[in-house]
Design a protein around this motif. Structure first.
Motif, PDB file in Angstrom:
ATOM      1  N   ALA A 332     -44.602 119.303 -30.088  1.00 51.36           N
ATOM      2  CA  ALA A 332     -43.734 118.208 -30.497  1.00 51.36           C
ATOM      3  C   ALA A 332     -44.366 117.066 -29.722  1.00 51.36           C
ATOM      4  CB  ALA A 332     -42.246 118.454 -30.086  1.00 51.36           C
ATOM      5  N   ASP A 333     -44.059 115.982 -30.102  1.00 51.44           N
ATOM      6  CA  ASP A 333     -44.571 114.641 -29.333  1.00 51.44           C
ATOM      7  C   ASP A 333     -43.550 113.473 -29.574  1.00 51.44           C
ATOM      8  OD1 ASP A 333     -46.028 112.457 -28.324  1.00 51.44           O
ATOM      9  OD2 ASP A 333     -47.357 112.523 -30.087  1.00 51.44           O
ATOM     10  N   ILE A 334     -42.513 113.336 -28.495  1.00 56.26           N
ATOM     11  CA  ILE A 334     -41.402 112.672 -28.725  1.00 56.26           C
ATOM     12  C   ILE A 334     -41.382 111.483 -27.314  1.00 56.26           C
ATOM     13  CG2 ILE A 334     -38.847 112.596 -28.574  1.00 56.26           C
ATOM     14  CD1 ILE A 334     -38.742 115.477 -29.846  1.00 56.26           C
ATOM     15  N   SER A 417     -48.814 105.990 -35.956  1.00 60.24           N
ATOM     16  CA  SER A 417     -48.850 107.337 -36.419  1.00 60.24           C
ATOM     17  C   SER A 417     -49.936 108.019 -36.218  1.00 60.24           C
ATOM     18  CB  SER A 417     -48.441 107.533 -37.861  1.00 60.24           C
ATOM     19  OG  SER A 417     -47.123 106.854 -38.145  1.00 60.24           O
ATOM     20  N   HIS A 418     -49.916 109.338 -35.811  1.00 62.49           N
ATOM     21  CA  HIS A 418     -50.908 110.256 -36.046  1.00 62.49           C
ATOM     22  C   HIS A 418     -50.503 111.806 -36.386  1.00 62.49           C
ATOM     23  CE1 HIS A 418     -49.336 112.184 -32.109  1.00 62.49           C
ATOM     24  NE2 HIS A 418     -49.156 111.179 -31.932  1.00 62.49           N
ATOM     25  N   HIS A 419     -51.263 112.530 -37.060  1.00 60.62           N
ATOM     26  CA  HIS A 419     -50.825 113.899 -37.457  1.00 60.62           C
ATOM     27  C   HIS A 419     -50.515 114.620 -36.244  1.00 60.62           C
ATOM     28  CE1 HIS A 419     -51.259 114.083 -41.895  1.00 60.62           C
ATOM     29  NE2 HIS A 419     -52.074 112.848 -41.516  1.00 60.62           N
ATOM     30  N   PHE A 446     -46.335 114.264 -38.984  1.00 58.34           N
ATOM     31  CA  PHE A 446     -46.760 113.239 -38.207  1.00 58.34           C
ATOM     32  C   PHE A 446     -45.857 112.299 -37.232  1.00 58.34           C
ATOM     33  CE2 PHE A 446     -46.333 111.465 -42.643  1.00 58.34           C
ATOM     34  CZ  PHE A 446     -45.636 110.209 -42.346  1.00 58.34           C
ATOM     35  N   THR A 447     -46.400 111.527 -36.384  1.00 57.80           N
ATOM     36  CA  THR A 447     -45.361 110.966 -35.646  1.00 57.80           C
ATOM     37  C   THR A 447     -45.081 109.318 -36.189  1.00 57.80           C
ATOM     38  OG1 THR A 447     -47.094 109.856 -34.190  1.00 57.80           O
ATOM     39  CG2 THR A 447     -46.354 111.948 -33.355  1.00 57.80           C
ATOM     40  N   ILE A 448     -44.102 108.793 -35.921  1.00 55.23           N
ATOM     41  CA  ILE A 448     -43.780 107.159 -36.029  1.00 55.23           C
ATOM     42  C   ILE A 448     -43.558 106.850 -34.589  1.00 55.23           C
ATOM     43  CG2 ILE A 448     -42.319 105.630 -37.137  1.00 55.23           C
ATOM     44  CD1 ILE A 448     -41.864 107.642 -39.516  1.00 55.23           C
ATOM     45  N   GLU A 449     -44.271 105.970 -34.316  1.00 48.18           N
ATOM     46  CA  GLU A 449     -44.163 105.629 -32.840  1.00 48.18           C
ATOM     47  C   GLU A 449     -44.388 104.266 -32.377  1.00 48.18           C
ATOM     48  OE1 GLU A 449     -46.964 107.461 -29.935  1.00 48.18           O
ATOM     49  OE2 GLU A 449     -47.740 108.803 -31.550  1.00 48.18           O
ATOM     50  N   PRO A 450     -43.793 103.179 -33.161  1.00 43.61           N
ATOM     51  CA  PRO A 450     -44.067 102.026 -32.399  1.00 43.61           C
ATOM     52  C   PRO A 450     -43.759 101.529 -31.173  1.00 43.61           C
ATOM     53  CG  PRO A 450     -42.328 101.775 -33.910  1.00 43.61           C
ATOM     54  CD  PRO A 450     -42.743 103.443 -33.754  1.00 43.61           C
ATOM     55  N   ILE A 472     -40.614 104.221 -29.128  1.00 45.57           N
ATOM     56  CA  ILE A 472     -39.547 105.243 -29.731  1.00 45.57           C
ATOM     57  C   ILE A 472     -40.440 105.985 -30.585  1.00 45.57           C
ATOM     58  CG2 ILE A 472     -37.613 105.447 -30.946  1.00 45.57           C
ATOM     59  CD1 ILE A 472     -36.918 102.493 -30.564  1.00 45.57           C
ATOM     60  N   GLU A 473     -40.645 107.111 -30.232  1.00 42.88           N
ATOM     61  CA  GLU A 473     -41.570 108.206 -30.844  1.00 42.88           C
ATOM     62  C   GLU A 473     -40.928 109.509 -31.761  1.00 42.88           C
ATOM     63  OE1 GLU A 473     -44.831 109.918 -28.658  1.00 42.88           O
ATOM     64  OE2 GLU A 473     -45.786 110.510 -30.730  1.00 42.88           O
ATOM     65  N   ASP A 474     -40.787 109.471 -32.921  1.00 38.59           N
ATOM     66  CA  ASP A 474     -40.374 110.774 -33.493  1.00 38.59           C
ATOM     67  C   ASP A 474     -41.170 111.340 -34.340  1.00 38.59           C
ATOM     68  OD1 ASP A 474     -36.987 110.787 -33.376  1.00 38.59           O
ATOM     69  OD2 ASP A 474     -37.592 108.684 -33.667  1.00 38.59           O
TER      70      ASP A 474
HETATM   71 MN    MN Z   1     -47.921 110.514 -30.399  1.00 36.88          MN
END
Ligand code: MN
Ligand code: GLY
Ligand code: MN
Length: 506
Positions: A332-334, A417-419, A446-450, A472-474
């Motif tokens: 994961a990447d949060i 975003s990245h896969h 992928f991530t959403i992380e602005p 904030i990264e989901d």
């Molecule tokens: Mn990330």
């Protein structure tokens, strides 16, 4: 506890120095004694769930490379210092096609090719060094492979049962690589993973009228490229593993919140956060999927803050970017940016809500058919509008958003975003048309992380905003008509975060 065995390929001088430390008994009597009276009953090996998924992965692979033998090395131990290695982590393409994970298996190699009888079907063999007999020096004297040093090693049969791929001794690899190679049968390897295997492939190619060295690089690299591209869309097993990785990561964040008072009390409170998360990562998974960022106060504005040696102060925020990698190696990447005392100040909340609005805008539009690069553009429209409202842009919103403008990058320098998968920045060798310029498809993760980052010495920014960084990264899964937020169980809004923190801290 140190090694008394010469390392592979060590030169004579090193060996001599090492033998100066060696106290290993060499007598025949000792060798006979250590070889006998062991209970060698093996527990039954179990087939892993992933073994039901690798055949389809391998069939898809060989369809792309007709008349070609494909070589995926696991990789080699990497020296940390002197005779101490890093914990082994197999190469991602190797893990994907074998279904192996954790620390399986240094120096091993997967070989795949289309079946002669049915070219649509892949034939794979997995070559590794199986457990050595008790009567070998390896058993008791080899600190890298000996069972007395590293624990029980598997037999060929056991691994075959687990992964459903026929296994063979690594000593037979060279003959197998060379068999029938030539104008009718190509031979490709994933480069930069195992220099010994790469050299073997190069030698075999040279001996069979195929190009070698620099001349063959582009051909080999198409294999790594395709392996990346194939992983862009995850299968059911992978999605299940992503869910496990996210759940373990959320448990890690909860532990961190519980331990915030301890972090505040410590001179290097960021290390407390890192350590607490690592504890969950190692107990619930294989470890962290990447170095944890525990960035309190202004450190949050340093994107790759992994030194984590700062103080954690009440009244400031802390940005925690962390992910648990499970045993199958999916991570994961949060990221959450939270107020250390559990309550957002007005200015912290204002910045947080701007970033949240950018993230929500991406969630609202992400769906199959949309281009991957439009994710970032969507987030930036909100970020730019907010920066303009706060009078921070030296130009119009349009100008900043134009390719030659990009003034907002002073405050948000990374992509949105990245896969995500086995690698935190997954599928990195994929071609641009398959990644940035490609359309979203169901099964992509992928991530959403602005974020917004206001450095403490940035004179363009009002003083009250300086030293605040928010990301904030989901982690999301593309569905048939949108995206599912895999990390939805960790709060995102300021009110939810405050309640969550209050609940965890009692
Ligand atoms: Mn990330
Ligand atoms: N943790 C690395 C990233 O967010 O991309
Ligand atoms: Mn991250």
């Amino acid at each position: 506890m140190n090694d008394t065995t010469p390392a592979k390929n060590a030169d004579a001088e090193i060996e001599e120095r090492k033998s100066a430390r060696s106290q290993r008994p060499t007598s025949q009597a000792f060798k006979e004694f250590i070889a006998k009276d062991w209970d060698d009953t093996l527990p039954p090996a179990k087939r892993r769930e992933v073994a039901d998924f690798t055949p389809a992965r391998l069939n898809r692979l060989v369809a792309e490379f007709p008349n070609t033998r494909l070589v995926f090395p696991a990789g080699v131990y990497k020296v940390r210092s002197n005779d101490t290695d890093y914990r082994f982590r197999p190469h991602t393409a190797f893990a994907y096609y074998t279904g192996l994970g954790t620390d399986e298996e240094p120096d091993s190699v997967l070989v795949v090719e289309p079946s002669r009888e049915d070219p649509a079907r892949a034939e794979a063999t997995y070559f590794f060094k199986p457990r050595a007999g008790r009567d070998t020096e390896e058993f008791y004297a080899d600190s890298r492979y000996g069972e007395l040093w590293v624990g029980r090693r598997p037999t060929l049969d056991e691994v075959e049962t687990r992964i459903g791929i026929p296994c063979a001794h690594i000593d037979t690899l060279r003959d197998r690589l060379a068999k029938d190679v030539g104008p009718e049968l190509n031979l490709l390897v994933v480069r930069d993973v195992d220099p010994g295997i790469e050299a073997m492939v190069d030698e075999v190619r040279g001996q069979n009228s195929l190009s070698t060295g620099e001349q063959a690089v582009a051909e080999h690299d198409r294999l790594a490229e395709f392996a990346s591209e194939q992983r862009l869309v995850k299968d059911e097993f992978e999605i299940g593993e992503m869910r496990k990785a996210v759940a373990a990561t959320i448990a890690g964040f909860e532990d961190v919140v519980r331990h915030l008072p301890r972090a505040v009390a410590h001179e290097r409170g960021e290390r407390v956060i890192e350590g607490v998360f690592e504890m969950t990562a190692r107990t619930e998974g294989n470890g962290v999927g990447y170095d944890t960022i525990a960035a309190a106060g202004p450190h949050a504005c340093t994107l790759h803050w992994i030194r984590n040696d700062g103080k954690v102060r009440e009244g400031e925020m802390v940005l925690i970017d962390a992910g648990v990698e499970v045993d199958s190696l999916y991570t994961a990447d949060i990221t959450r940016s939270i107020p250390i005392n559990g309550k957002f100040s007005p200015v912290q909340r204002k910045i947080y809500e701007a970033v949240l609005e950018a993230a929500d805008a991406v969630f609202a539009v992400a769906k199959p058919g949309m281009k991957f690069r439009e994710l970032h553009q969507t987030a930036m429209q909100v970020i730019v509008r907010k920066l303009d409202e706060w009078d921070l842009l030296p130009c119009s919103q349009e100008e900043s958003l134009s390719p030659d403008g990009q003034f907002h990058r002073r405050y948000m320098v990374h992509g949105t975003s990245h896969h995500l998968g086995m690698d935190v920045h997954d599928c990195a060798q994929a071609r641009r048309e398959m990644y940035l310029d490609a359309e979203l498809e169901p099964g992509m993760v992928f991530t959403i992380e602005p974020g917004l980052y206001f450095m403490e010495n940035d004179l363009t920014v009002p003083e009250e905003m300086r030293g605040i960084g928010v990301r904030i990264e989901d982690d999301v899964l593309v569905t048939e008509d949108g995206v599912e937020n895999l990390s939805a169980a960790i709060p995102r809004t300021p009110d939810e975060i405050e309640r969550w923190m209050a609940g965890l801290r009692g």
